[in-house]
Design a protein around this motif. Structure first.
Motif, short mmCIF file in Angstrom:
data_model
loop_
_atom_site.label_atom_id
_atom_site.label_comp_id
_atom_site.label_asym_id
_atom_site.label_seq_id
_atom_site.Cartn_x
_atom_site.Cartn_y
_atom_site.Cartn_z
N ALA A 194 0.93 -1.27 -0.11
CA ALA A 194 -0.14 0.01 0.01
C ALA A 194 0.63 1.17 0.14
CB ALA A 194 -0.99 0.00 1.12
N GLU A 195 1.96 1.50 0.65
CA GLU A 195 2.88 2.32 0.77
C GLU A 195 3.21 2.79 -0.46
OE1 GLU A 195 5.35 1.24 3.89
OE2 GLU A 195 4.22 2.12 5.60
N ALA A 196 3.60 1.86 -1.30
CA ALA A 196 4.21 2.09 -2.72
C ALA A 196 3.28 2.66 -3.48
CB ALA A 196 4.71 0.68 -3.21
N ALA A 197 1.89 2.41 -3.37
CA ALA A 197 0.67 3.09 -4.26
C ALA A 197 0.24 4.34 -3.66
CB ALA A 197 -0.33 1.94 -4.45
N LEU A 198 0.35 4.62 -2.49
CA LEU A 198 -0.22 5.67 -1.70
C LEU A 198 0.39 7.05 -2.23
CD1 LEU A 198 -1.06 4.50 1.95
CD2 LEU A 198 -2.70 5.08 0.20
N PRO A 199 -0.34 7.97 -2.44
CA PRO A 199 0.29 9.40 -2.89
C PRO A 199 1.27 9.91 -1.75
CG PRO A 199 -1.86 9.25 -3.64
CD PRO A 199 -1.74 8.21 -2.69
#
Length: 238
Positions: A194-199
């Motif tokens: 998720a951290e890789a995708a979150l702005p």
């Protein structure tokens, strides 16, 4: 000037506890309530600045008795959560979904109704939903409907209960005990992805969401508002 009194239901862990501690740091008298006697005992040790009570948010009489005992209440914060209602439609356990509605939506309505006679004339009510009400993630139709129902309370109640204020915060992925049902490795792997995708590049903390709750609970010009604190998750597909 007399100290403001806040009651946080669901305030013995996660976002509720973070909010309560921030409000207490502002000099408010803060009471927290939860249904777990173990968590309440832990709060009494770890956060002595808070007054912790055992009370189930779905028990109208218990909520009313607690609210009467700490009244007048200047800010009511309800962070009751439920993990029921997840899963794809074809496999969705409708009994569990109904349990989720009972725990979160009817729980919030019960707390508000029971506490209402004990709120100060200019009190605030702040609810905590979740961004699943707005995202299009497969497997979240049930829990998304629960949180959409929470948010649907805000606008009509902000008019019905005026001049008391009613608002909500809509968190995204937050590192709280809500995720403890998952094995640690599974949770950590999901958070990393998720951290890789979150702005914003990170999963939210309870303190970050708590800051928004404090704003809504204390700003006398905010009502009928739902504030997303989601790291931008509503703009991406996880």
């Amino acid at each position: 000037m007399a100290s403001r009194t806040t009651l946080v239901f669901g305030g013995t862990s996660g976002i509720g506890l973070a909010t309560a501690r921030q409000l207490a740091a502002r000099g408010e008298t803060v009471h927290v309530a939860g249904r777990s006697a173990e968590r309440v005992a832990s709060v009494r040790v770890e956060a002595p600045e808070l007054s912790a009570h055992v009370a189930d948010g779905t028990d109208h009489a218990a909520v009313a008795a607690l609210a009467e005992g700490v009244a007048p209440i200047d800010a009511l914060v309800i962070t009751i959560s439920s993990s029921a209602g997840n899963g794809p439609l074809a496999e969705l356990d409708l009994a569990e979904l109904r349990k989720g509605f009972d725990e979160k939506v009817l729980g919030m309505l019960t707390v508000m109704q029971a506490a209402l006679p004990h709120l100060s004339p200019d009190a605030s009510i702040t609810l905590v939903g979740a961004i699943s009400a707005h995202t299009a993630m497969p497997g979240t139709a049930g829990i998304g409907a629960i949180n959409a129902a929470v948010e649907a309370l805000v606008r009509p109640l902000s008019i019905e209960l005026a001049p008391r204020r009613v608002n909500a915060v809509s968190p995204g992925l937050v590192d709280t005990p809500w995720w403890n049902a998952l094995p640690a490795e599974t949770r950590d792997a999901y958070f990393s992805a998720a951290e890789a995708a979150l702005p914003v590049g990170h999963v939210s903390t309870a303190d970050e969401v708590g800051e928004a709750v404090v704003l809504l609970a204390t700003n006398s010009s905010m009502t009928g508002t739902v504030v997303p604190v989601d790291g931008g998750v509503r703009f991406v597909q996880l």
